[in-house]
Design a protein around this motif. Structure first.
Motif, PDB file in Angstrom:
ATOM      1  N   HIS A   1      43.600 125.653  54.789  1.00 39.36           N
ATOM      2  CA  HIS A   1      44.731 126.326  54.142  1.00 39.36           C
ATOM      3  C   HIS A   1      44.833 125.962  52.663  1.00 39.36           C
ATOM      4  O   HIS A   1      45.692 126.488  51.960  1.00 39.36           O
ATOM      5  CB  HIS A   1      46.037 125.942  54.853  1.00 39.36           C
ATOM      6  N   ALA A   2      43.988 125.064  52.216  1.00 40.75           N
ATOM      7  CA  ALA A   2      44.012 124.664  50.804  1.00 40.75           C
ATOM      8  C   ALA A   2      43.265 125.697  49.974  1.00 40.75           C
ATOM      9  O   ALA A   2      42.791 126.723  50.473  1.00 40.75           O
ATOM     10  CB  ALA A   2      43.383 123.285  50.649  1.00 40.75           C
ATOM     11  N   GLU A   3      43.159 125.411  48.677  1.00 43.91           N
ATOM     12  CA  GLU A   3      42.445 126.318  47.775  1.00 43.91           C
ATOM     13  C   GLU A   3      41.008 126.491  48.237  1.00 43.91           C
ATOM     14  O   GLU A   3      40.321 125.531  48.538  1.00 43.91           O
ATOM     15  CB  GLU A   3      42.456 125.755  46.352  1.00 43.91           C
ATOM     16  N   GLY A   4      40.553 127.709  48.284  1.00 41.02           N
ATOM     17  CA  GLY A   4      39.209 128.013  48.761  1.00 41.02           C
ATOM     18  C   GLY A   4      39.189 128.502  50.174  1.00 41.02           C
ATOM     19  O   GLY A   4      38.296 129.255  50.567  1.00 41.02           O
ATOM     20  N   GLY A   5      40.160 128.043  50.989  1.00 39.41           N
ATOM     21  CA  GLY A   5      40.291 128.505  52.359  1.00 39.41           C
ATOM     22  C   GLY A   5      39.039 128.302  53.190  1.00 39.41           C
ATOM     23  O   GLY A   5      38.360 127.276  53.108  1.00 39.41           O
ATOM     24  N   VAL A   6      38.717 129.312  53.994  1.00 42.50           N
ATOM     25  CA  VAL A   6      37.583 129.233  54.921  1.00 42.50           C
ATOM     26  C   VAL A   6      36.249 129.126  54.181  1.00 42.50           C
ATOM     27  O   VAL A   6      35.385 128.329  54.588  1.00 42.50           O
ATOM     28  CB  VAL A   6      37.587 130.452  55.863  1.00 42.50           C
TER      29      VAL A   6
ATOM     30  N   ALA B   1      33.655 125.578  42.925  1.00 46.45           N
ATOM     31  CA  ALA B   1      33.642 127.022  43.184  1.00 46.45           C
ATOM     32  C   ALA B   1      35.029 127.563  43.531  1.00 46.45           C
ATOM     33  O   ALA B   1      35.349 128.719  43.202  1.00 46.45           O
ATOM     34  CB  ALA B   1      32.665 127.328  44.315  1.00 46.45           C
ATOM     35  N   TRP B   2      35.856 126.757  44.207  1.00 48.69           N
ATOM     36  CA  TRP B   2      37.181 127.221  44.607  1.00 48.69           C
ATOM     37  C   TRP B   2      38.229 126.235  44.076  1.00 48.69           C
ATOM     38  O   TRP B   2      38.331 125.102  44.556  1.00 48.69           O
ATOM     39  CB  TRP B   2      37.275 127.299  46.130  1.00 48.69           C
TER      40      TRP B   2
END
Length: 439
Positions: free
Chosen positions: A51-56, A110-111
């Motif tokens: 659920h953080a930045e970048g997700g899945v 990247a995220w």
């Protein structure tokens, strides 16, 4: 009956100790990697996980990298505890450390959120310095070099990728990149120097341990043989007393012959102990440079006095300067080697000896070596004493023990050289000793 293993040389034992220490360092690093990956995983989960930045997408990069790293670390720890890591596996492990440490930064780069100011503005790149420092635990300068170079290349690739993907977020410049490269390079130099110093200390400790163990083993052997000496002395004393009581009796001749035989066996035993003690004393010393030509002529002169019927020739190629070799025990060590080889050639198999013995010394196939050879026209080595070009020990002489040649081989190997024994097609025996030159 199980086959008796050949004693290892001090050099072989020292490298075995070094390899054990390197595997211990690798086992410790494996635990450290698992703990490090576990901490990163805990931080990732505390920051929100998927659920953080970048997700899945970020999770699909971060979690497999951490999982593979922990699995590889567990396997490395298992292998290190079983002493399976050699020099090249240590290099591979150092490179993998760098790969895993930098791969874990991909998701961060990247995220990221709008507060992102560039990879070098975050604390994460400090792992690069740690990766370089910990290579010293492997006691392998080669692995330290490989780990440092891999870290610099991977970090350079990440910085280039960061500048390409996140140009509008990045706030660091060339000066910060240069500073980090200097820090990592300095850490690498420290690790390499530390590895080299620690490696020398471990090797020296291993050699000293081997020499102490060899001395203890031979002392035990001498103490066991002490019983045989006492038996011979008791037998000779008893027969001497009987001879004194009845000097003209019918058995006096038999008693006198038995005393002579006991004294001969005692003399042979003392000579064996002397030869063994000289070899052991030579091995305790450090390697020193020796004038090989002078040592050969002196040894030949000593042996000629004992075997006057044998023609001993010393041949040395003309050189601008005397050929010098490094050998443990210095002049005493080389004299022990050459004298044993000459005496063995003169005695042959105990029934037939050589009539002519040639001693040659010449430069080896490389500038770092010289070759000393002793050849004769005697009966040659019996088949049971050779395995290829390696002496197995043992003897065909009635009063021999075979320890002399084993000590010679151990002394040569301890000096960083090698010994090769053959029966040439033209007959006789030949022993070649390859020694390091004293540059």
């Amino acid at each position: 009956m199980p086959e008796r293993s050949e004693p290892s040389s001090p050099e072989q034992i020292a490298y075995r100790v070094l390899l054990d220490a390197s595997n211990d360092g690798e086992a410790l690093l494996s635990v450290a990697r698992i703990v490090f990956c576990g901490l990163i995983l805990v931080r990732y989960l505390l920051l929100g996980g998927i659920h953080a930045e970048g997700g899945v997408p970020a999770a699909l990069v971060e979690l497999p990298v951490l999982g593979i790293c922990m699995a590889v670390s567990a396997g490395s720890g298992w292998a290190a505890r079983r002493r399976l890591f050699g020099p090249w596996l240590l290099v591979a492990s150092a490179v993998l450390d760098a790969v895993f440490a930098h791969a874990s930064l991909l998701s961060t780069m990247a995220w990221h959120g709008p507060q992102y100011t560039g990879l070098l503005r975050m604390p994460d790149p400090a792992a690069s310095v740690a990766v370089v420092f910990i290579t010293a635990l492997r006691l392998s300068p080669r692995a330290a070099w490989a780990g440092t170079l891999a870290t610099l290349l991977l970090l350079g690739g990440l910085v280039a990728l960061d500048l390409h993907l996140n140009a509008r977020f990045v706030t660091y410049g060339l000066s910060e990149v240069a500073l980090l490269v200097i820090v990592i390079g300095s850490a690498g130099v420290v690790s390499i120097v530390t590895c080299d110093v620690a490696r020398r200390i471990v090797l020296r400790a291993g050699r000293e341990s081997a020499r102490v163990e060899r001395t203890r083993r031979n002392l035990d052997l001498l103490l066991r043989e002490h019983h045989d000496v006492r038996t011979l002395l008791s037998s000779a004393r008893l027969r001497a007393e009987l001879l004194v009581r009845d000097p003209g009796g019918p058995t006096s001749s038999r008693y006198a012959q038995a005393i002579v035989q006991d004294l001969r066996e005692l003399g042979d035993f003392v000579s064996s102990v002397k030869s063994r003690a000289q070899g052991e004393l030579a091995m305790i010393d450090e390697a020193e440079g020796v004038d090989v030509g002078a040592a050969l002529h002196h040894a030949a002169q000593v042996v000629r006095a004992r075997f006057s019927h044998v023609h001993i020739l010393v041949e040395a190629e003309a050189q601008a300067s005397p050929l010098r070799a490094r050998i443990v025990g210095g002049e005493r060590g080389l004299a022990h080697v050459v004298t044993n080889l000459l005496v063995n050639a003169c005695e042959g198999d105990g029934q037939q000896g050589a009539r002519t013995v040639r001693v040659r010394v010449r430069p080896g196939s490389s500038p770092a070596h010289l070759l000393l050879s002793v050849s004769d026209d005697g009966p040659g080595f019996h088949a049971g004493l050779l395995e290829g070009a390696r002496l197995l020990g043992g003897t065909t002489k009635r009063d021999g023990s075979g320890l002399g040649m084993l000590l010679v081989g151990g002394l040569v190997e301890a000096s960083g050289g090698s010994l090769r024994a053959t029966n040439p097609p033209e007959g006789g025996a030949c022993v070649e000793v390859l020694l390091l030159t004293d540059a």
